[in-house]
Design an enzyme around this catalytic site. Structure first.
Site, short mmCIF file in Angstrom:
data_model
loop_
_atom_site.label_atom_id
_atom_site.label_comp_id
_atom_site.label_asym_id
_atom_site.label_seq_id
_atom_site.Cartn_x
_atom_site.Cartn_y
_atom_site.Cartn_z
N ALA A 225 0.63 -1.27 0.07
CA ALA A 225 0.04 0.05 -0.06
C ALA A 225 1.02 1.24 -0.09
O ALA A 225 0.51 2.31 -0.39
CB ALA A 225 -0.98 0.20 1.15
N GLY A 227 3.27 1.96 -1.89
CA GLY A 227 3.73 2.20 -3.27
C GLY A 227 5.16 1.31 -3.65
O GLY A 227 5.26 0.12 -3.18
N ASP A 254 3.59 -9.20 -10.21
CA ASP A 254 3.97 -9.62 -11.68
C ASP A 254 3.24 -8.72 -12.57
O ASP A 254 3.57 -8.58 -13.78
CB ASP A 254 3.18 -10.98 -11.80
O1 TA6 Z 1 3.00 -13.86 -7.75
C1 TA6 Z 1 1.91 -14.62 -7.57
C2 TA6 Z 1 2.05 -15.86 -7.88
O2 TA6 Z 1 2.47 -16.02 -9.31
C3 TA6 Z 1 1.09 -16.96 -7.86
O3 TA6 Z 1 0.25 -16.71 -8.76
C4 TA6 Z 1 1.68 -18.43 -7.72
O4 TA6 Z 1 1.82 -19.08 -8.89
C5 TA6 Z 1 3.21 -17.92 -7.29
O5 TA6 Z 1 3.26 -16.68 -7.66
C6 TA6 Z 1 4.21 -18.82 -7.91
O6 TA6 Z 1 5.56 -18.38 -7.31
P1 TA6 Z 1 6.94 -19.03 -7.71
O7 TA6 Z 1 7.98 -17.79 -7.20
O8 TA6 Z 1 6.94 -20.28 -6.95
O9 TA6 Z 1 6.87 -19.26 -9.05
#
Ligand code: TA6
Length: 311
Positions: A225, A227, A254
Site C-alpha cells: 500500500a 507504493g 507480476d
Molecule cells: O506472484 C504470485 C504467483 O505468481 C502466484 O500466482 C503463484 O503461481 C506463485 O506466485 C508462484 O510463485 P513462484 O515464485 O513459486 O513461481
C-alpha cells in the site's frame, strides 16, 4: 521485432478460493473458485496482452494434464505457447481469500523436478526465442533439478542472443541470478539487504544505490500500500499509489513487472515506466482473478499515482 518472451520454469494452475472464513482445523466451503494459468511469468504474459502488447511468447516447463490446461489457457489469451514438457504434473498454487477481512493465504506446491535432458531442450528453445525477442522476462522460483545459479546462465544465454533481460525471483535464485546483471530486478525489502555482501543497511536509499553501483540499472522494491521505491540509471524515485478497494493482491507484483516491461520496450522515460508499472500492479488488486487487469482501471489509476525523484 517487439516480441516479449516470459519464462516460467515452474508453471502452475493458480486456484483462488473465495471462502466465507478460513480457520485452521475447520471445514469451510468455497463460494467461488477461479483457475488461471499461473506461475509468475504467466501472469506477466497475460497482463502484457491485456495492456495491448501484441507479440508475447511464454516458455518454461509445463507437465501432464495440468500442463495441458495451462498451455490451453495461454493460447486462449493470445499468447504464443512454447513450453517444454517435463515429467509428472505441473503444480497447483492455492490462494484462499477470507471473506471476513479479504486476507490471502497461499499454499504453493513444489512442482515437478526437471531432468538434465529437459533443461538442455529448454536452453535450445530459449536461445531461439531470445533471438526473436527484444526482451526476455524471467520470473518465479526454480523447479527441482535446476541449480541455484540457473538464472545467471540463462540470462547470459538470452543476452548473447541479443535480448534485454528482466529478472523477478527471490532467495538464492536471485542472489546468484544478479551475477549476470539483469536490466531489471524487483527484490522485496528483506531481499534488498540480503543482496548486499555486507548484509546491507536498513536504509532503502543506500541499498538501492549500492545495487545500482554493482551494475544493476533498474532496481525496484515494491512496498504494498506504500507504493514502491526504485533506483533507475543512477537516480532514486519514490512512487506513491492511491488507497485501493482491494479484492485480490496476488499477482500484483507480476502485473507491476508487466507494466514496467510494456513501457520500457516502448522507450519510455524511467518515471513513466514506474508510473505505468504502479498503475498496472494496482489495477490487478481490483479484480478477483490473479494476474488480471482492466485497461480502463490502469488508465484511471495513472493520474492518481505520484512518481517523484527521491533527493
Ligand atoms: O506472484 C504470485 C504467483 O505468481 C502466484 O500466482 C503463484 O503461481 C506463485 O506466485 C508462484 O510463485 P513462484 O515464485 O513459486 O513461481
Amino acid at each position: 521485432t517487439n516480441r516479449i518472451t516470459t519464462v516460467t520454469l515452474n508453471a502452475a494452475i493458480d486456484k483462488t478460493y473465495y471462502v466465507p472464513a478460513l480457520d485452521k482445523g475447520k471445514v469451510t466451503r468455497a463460494e467461488k473458485v477461479l483457475s488461471t494459468a499461473g506461475g509468475k511469468g504467466l501472469n506477466v504474459a497475460r497482463v502484457l496482452r491485456q495492456l495491448g502488447h501484441a507479440e508475447v511468447t511464454a516458455t518454461g516447463f509445463a507437465s501432464g494434464y495440468n500442463g495441458q490446461f495451462i498451455t490451453n489457457r495461454v493460447k486462449e489469451a493470445g499468447i504464443r505457447s512454447e513450453f517444454i514438457e517435463a515429467t509428472g504434473e505441473s503444480r497447483l498454487c492455492l490462494n484462499f481469500i477470507d471473506g471476513r477481512d479479504g486476507s490471502s493465504t497461499e499454499v504453493l506446491e513444489p512442482g515437478p523436478t526437471v531432468s538434465g535432458e529437459q533443461i538442455a531442450l529448454f536452453r535450445d528453445k530459449l536461445a531461439r526465442l531470445s533471438a526473436e525477442s527484444s526482451l526476455v522476462v524471467f520470473s518465479g522460483s526454480l523447479p527441482g533439478g535446476m541449480a541455484a545459479d540457473a538464472y545467471a546462465e540463462l540470462i547470459a544465454l538470452s543476452r548473447a542472443a541479443g535480448a534485454d533481460v528482466f529478472l523477478d525471483t527471490s532467495g538464492e535464485a536471485l542472489v546468484r541470478g544478479i551475477a549476470a546483471k539483469p536490466t531489471f530486478i524487483k527484490p522485496n525489502e528483506d531481499e534488498l539487504a540480503a543482496l548486499l555482501p555486507e548484509g546491507g543497511s536498513s536504509d532503502l536509499r543506500e541499498s538501492l544505490q549500492k545495487l545500482m553501483g554493482q551494475g544493476l540499472p533498474i532496481v525496484v522494491a515494491t512496498l504494498g500500500a506504500q507504493g514502491a521505491v526504485a533506483g533507475v540509471d543512477g537516480r532514486l524515485y519514490r512512487i506513491r499509489i492511491p488507497k485501493l478497494q482491494v479484492v485480490n493482491t496476488v499477482g500484483s507484483g507480476d502485473s507491476f513487472v508487466a507494466g514496467y516491461a510494456f513501457a520500457h520496450v516502448r522507450g519510455e522515460a524511467p518515471a513513466d515506466c514506474l508510473r505505468y508499472a504502479a498503475a498496472t500492479g494496482s489495477a490487478n488488486a481490483l479484480t478477483q482473478t490473479t494476474g488480471d487487469v482492466n485497461l480502463s482501471d490502469v488508465h484511471k489509476l495513472l493520474s492518481d499515482i505520484s512518481v517523484e525523484e527521491w533527493l
